[in-house]
Design an enzyme around this catalytic site. Sequence first.
Site, mmCIF file in Angstrom:
data_model
loop_
_atom_site.group_PDB
_atom_site.id
_atom_site.type_symbol
_atom_site.label_atom_id
_atom_site.label_comp_id
_atom_site.label_asym_id
_atom_site.label_seq_id
_atom_site.Cartn_x
_atom_site.Cartn_y
_atom_site.Cartn_z
ATOM 1 N N GLY A 72 16.662 -13.800 41.163
ATOM 2 C CA GLY A 72 17.805 -13.757 42.065
ATOM 3 C C GLY A 72 17.924 -15.016 42.911
ATOM 4 O O GLY A 72 19.019 -15.557 43.102
ATOM 5 N N THR A 73 16.814 -15.498 43.401
ATOM 6 C CA THR A 73 16.845 -16.650 44.296
ATOM 7 C C THR A 73 17.378 -17.890 43.583
ATOM 8 O O THR A 73 18.241 -18.599 44.110
ATOM 9 C CB THR A 73 15.430 -16.907 44.853
ATOM 10 O OG1 THR A 73 14.990 -15.719 45.516
ATOM 11 C CG2 THR A 73 15.427 -18.067 45.824
ATOM 12 N N ASN A 152 20.728 -5.287 50.730
ATOM 13 C CA ASN A 152 19.391 -4.827 50.393
ATOM 14 C C ASN A 152 18.764 -3.964 51.484
ATOM 15 O O ASN A 152 17.910 -3.146 51.217
ATOM 16 C CB ASN A 152 18.478 -6.019 50.068
ATOM 17 C CG ASN A 152 18.596 -7.124 51.088
ATOM 18 O OD1 ASN A 152 19.680 -7.659 51.313
ATOM 19 N ND2 ASN A 152 17.495 -7.458 51.733
ATOM 20 N N SER A 200 18.655 -9.832 39.240
ATOM 21 C CA SER A 200 17.220 -10.082 39.192
ATOM 22 C C SER A 200 16.523 -8.976 38.427
ATOM 23 O O SER A 200 16.829 -7.792 38.615
ATOM 24 C CB SER A 200 16.678 -10.164 40.620
ATOM 25 O OG SER A 200 15.275 -10.267 40.595
ATOM 26 N N GLY A 201 15.569 -9.337 37.566
ATOM 27 C CA GLY A 201 14.901 -8.361 36.713
ATOM 28 C C GLY A 201 14.093 -7.322 37.462
ATOM 29 O O GLY A 201 14.132 -6.140 37.136
ATOM 30 N N HIS A 202 13.386 -7.754 38.497
ATOM 31 C CA HIS A 202 12.412 -6.823 39.079
ATOM 32 C C HIS A 202 13.025 -5.759 39.976
ATOM 33 O O HIS A 202 12.320 -4.890 40.482
ATOM 34 C CB HIS A 202 11.285 -7.580 39.809
ATOM 35 C CG HIS A 202 11.676 -8.231 41.097
ATOM 36 N ND1 HIS A 202 11.350 -7.689 42.314
ATOM 37 C CD2 HIS A 202 12.342 -9.372 41.360
ATOM 38 C CE1 HIS A 202 11.791 -8.485 43.283
ATOM 39 N NE2 HIS A 202 12.387 -9.513 42.733
ATOM 40 N N CYS A 326 8.171 -6.780 63.967
ATOM 41 C CA CYS A 326 6.721 -6.905 63.957
ATOM 42 C C CYS A 326 6.131 -6.983 62.559
ATOM 43 O O CYS A 326 5.053 -7.513 62.369
ATOM 44 C CB CYS A 326 6.092 -5.757 64.716
ATOM 45 S SG CYS A 326 6.202 -6.006 66.481
HETATM 46 C C1 LIG Z 1 20.116 -9.088 47.764
HETATM 47 C C2 LIG Z 1 19.004 -9.906 47.181
HETATM 48 N N1 LIG Z 1 19.230 -11.158 46.772
HETATM 49 C C3 LIG Z 1 18.255 -11.923 46.236
HETATM 50 C C4 LIG Z 1 16.968 -11.450 46.094
HETATM 51 C C5 LIG Z 1 15.927 -12.361 45.521
HETATM 52 O O1 LIG Z 1 15.662 -12.071 44.173
HETATM 53 P P1 LIG Z 1 14.334 -12.634 43.492
HETATM 54 O O2 LIG Z 1 13.199 -11.924 44.155
HETATM 55 O O3 LIG Z 1 14.450 -12.256 42.043
HETATM 56 O O4 LIG Z 1 14.304 -14.098 43.682
HETATM 57 C C6 LIG Z 1 16.685 -10.140 46.520
HETATM 58 C C7 LIG Z 1 15.326 -9.569 46.412
HETATM 59 O O5 LIG Z 1 14.407 -9.851 47.119
HETATM 60 C C8 LIG Z 1 17.719 -9.363 47.085
HETATM 61 O O6 LIG Z 1 17.477 -8.117 47.525
#
Ligand SMILES: Cc1ncc(COP(=O)(O)O)c(C=O)c1O
Lengths: 400, 331
Positions: A72-73, A152, A200-202, A326
């Site tokens: 995703g990133t 998220n 994103s796969g995971h 925290c």
């Molecule tokens: C909304 C959103 N965008 C991007 C990401 C990042 O994806 P990745 O962990 O595959 O880089 C996440 C997950 O952490 C997410 O929840």
Amino acid sequence: MSTAYLDNNATTKVDLRVVEAMLPFFTEQFGNASSIHEFGAHVSKALRDARKQVQTLLGAEFDHEIVFTSGGTESDSTAILSALECMADRDEIVTSKVEHPAILTVCQHLEKIGRAKVHYIGVDAFGRLDLEAFRAALSPRVALVTLMWANNETGTIFPVEGLAELAKEVGALFHTDAVQAVGKVPIALKDSAIDMLSLSGHKLHGPKGVGALYVKRGSRFKPLMRGGHQERGRRAGTENAPGIVALGLACELAGQYMAEENTRVKALRDKLERGVLETVPNCFVNGDPHDRLPNTANIAFEYVEGEAILLHLNRAGIAASSGSACTSGSLEPSHVLRAMNIPFTAAHGSIRFSLSRETAEPEVDRVIEVLPGIIERLRALSPFWAGAQKAAKDFKPIYA
Amino acid sequence: MWDYTDKVKDYFFNPKNAGVLDEANAVGEVGAISCGDALKLMLKVDPVSEVILEAKFQTFGCGSAIASSSALTELVIGKTINEALNLSNQDIADFLGGLPPEKMHCSVMGYEALQAAVANFRGEEWKDDHEEGALICKCFGIDEGMIERAVRMNRLTTIEAVTAYTKAGGGCLTCFDALEGLLAKVNAKMVAEGVLAEAEAYKAGGADPAALKKKTQAARSAENAGNAGRAAVRAADVAPSPVSPLAPPPKPLTNLQRIRLIEETIEDIRPLLKKDGGDCELLDVDGSNVLVKLSGACVGCQAASMTVGGIQERISARLGVPVRVIPAKSH
Ligand SMILES: Cc1ncc(COP(=O)(O)O)c(C=O)c1O
């Protein structure tokens, strides 16, 4: 002790069928997809199949609109930087205050180096986008609009298809971070004005470190990674064949389970929320009550602190997460809850439970069983609770 | 999650001396719900021998905040007031087998509550209401006195450490200049007193290359470390700000000059606000009242009051006379 994994928005368990499907690509099928010989040809065919599987889940018109990435990133970064490079005569980005750091941090950096002016559109108490501010920010100076499909932390869904139409009117590219939405909400990109989409796969029972960026045919695009001609030159680097095969199958399975996510999983989520809200005083659900992911429950508990709740939950075998300051090492509560204007009395005590198709009813029951006691114990410790108890009786937050 | 020691976990899950002490004759309250942690310490002190007979606490906060509070009560019971006053925040951390560095502010909170309770016992006013020197960090309500105590007691020499121990600077960091000035001042005093080596002392301003390097390192590691170092990144960002709250008061100004200065000050702050998704616009100046329009992240939330506080402080410093910044009602 029975355990409950309710942190699926953080990451999901890889489906065993997916694990099995990817394993041969470490061993017998170890070839490089670019090679001319038989070792490569087989892998190349597997990648084509995977691309089709992702295409189907997204309702995309062509399989070559799918570009495999490392997650995703990377997809998010690629989309933003590509848009700025393609639209050389425009230097503004429109996004929201509640995006994932994969978007926000890039935007802040571009602002800092003077590369772009960024509009961060706010949200209301339910996390819904301020449409008026959004329209006001649109202009022919905007290169890219990037808005997440589903949040998220709260699960709140943005009406991205409609927002993409508005972006089109000013000639801007439209990208959506759909990392949390894919597999949970129906997506049909073929008929939409969405130019780019990250997944994103995971987050859908696939492995970590693999993802995809959808780029609509005809949309302008510049690669982030340059090098070999893989992915039609849009993402250089020898393909992560095991990961891509796994992502393909994970997407196919996600399509099959989407109905279950929206029926059985949603019913469990609703049961969890109802069970908690009925037994614990002074708590409420964060997020849009009408348009929310079926698997996410973000509940704010007044006068207690999130990390303290999570430590107790963890001891009871329950995994969840919090927008509390925290836990993250920062000193302020989550930027999402702050943007929603959730009062500090509750923002510090907000807990996210996120379910998946792997979630079973006893896990939810376990939360409903132990949570009231945990909150009661912590409130007994809290110097603010005694004074607040009178107010508790007619507790009617506008958020609930 | 955090790497807490078994003792921290034990004192969190099974806190000793939790609850209300009805016969307390020494009560100290520090922190606030908006800051994410708060502690009410209640002591029953023998008026003649000044021995602390009983101690109880109530805490809103994370695991280490609750454990630190409970540890504090265990440490003070049986001690005389004077013996108790010899305790430092490090004693609380040591009692628990150590705390993660980012959580040291929990032990400082315990220390502060003890000072407040003793002041209450002696009929003194506990100067938590920012009268102890200037209020430095508006986000978390941290004043000069508390920062100086934490710096001295723990020999702190970096802005990041000050944030970890006191939370000051952990929010918007518009207080960076003041924080930096204070740390440099206290460190300099400590050098003069011979309790800190010259080379270790923090020196304010871009003039000192060592300090500069420290800042860029902090920014770089912060970029890697994400949230944990956010404060440090911002620190580096705002360092070259031309506005110093310590600037000498200028001569009386004409109205036009005043407005221009106010405008300039707001322009200086805007990039910082924008970084948080907010913005600020000058609407009117009426005597010592400055009317502004806040937008974006600055509107409505508790953050608004800290934003207004920060702007007010900067304008007041720039003009050399106190002004009141009033956000216009929008929406
Ligand atoms: C909304 C959103 N965008 C991007 C990401 C990042 O994806 P990745 O962990 O595959 O880089 C996440 C997950 O952490 C997410 O929840």
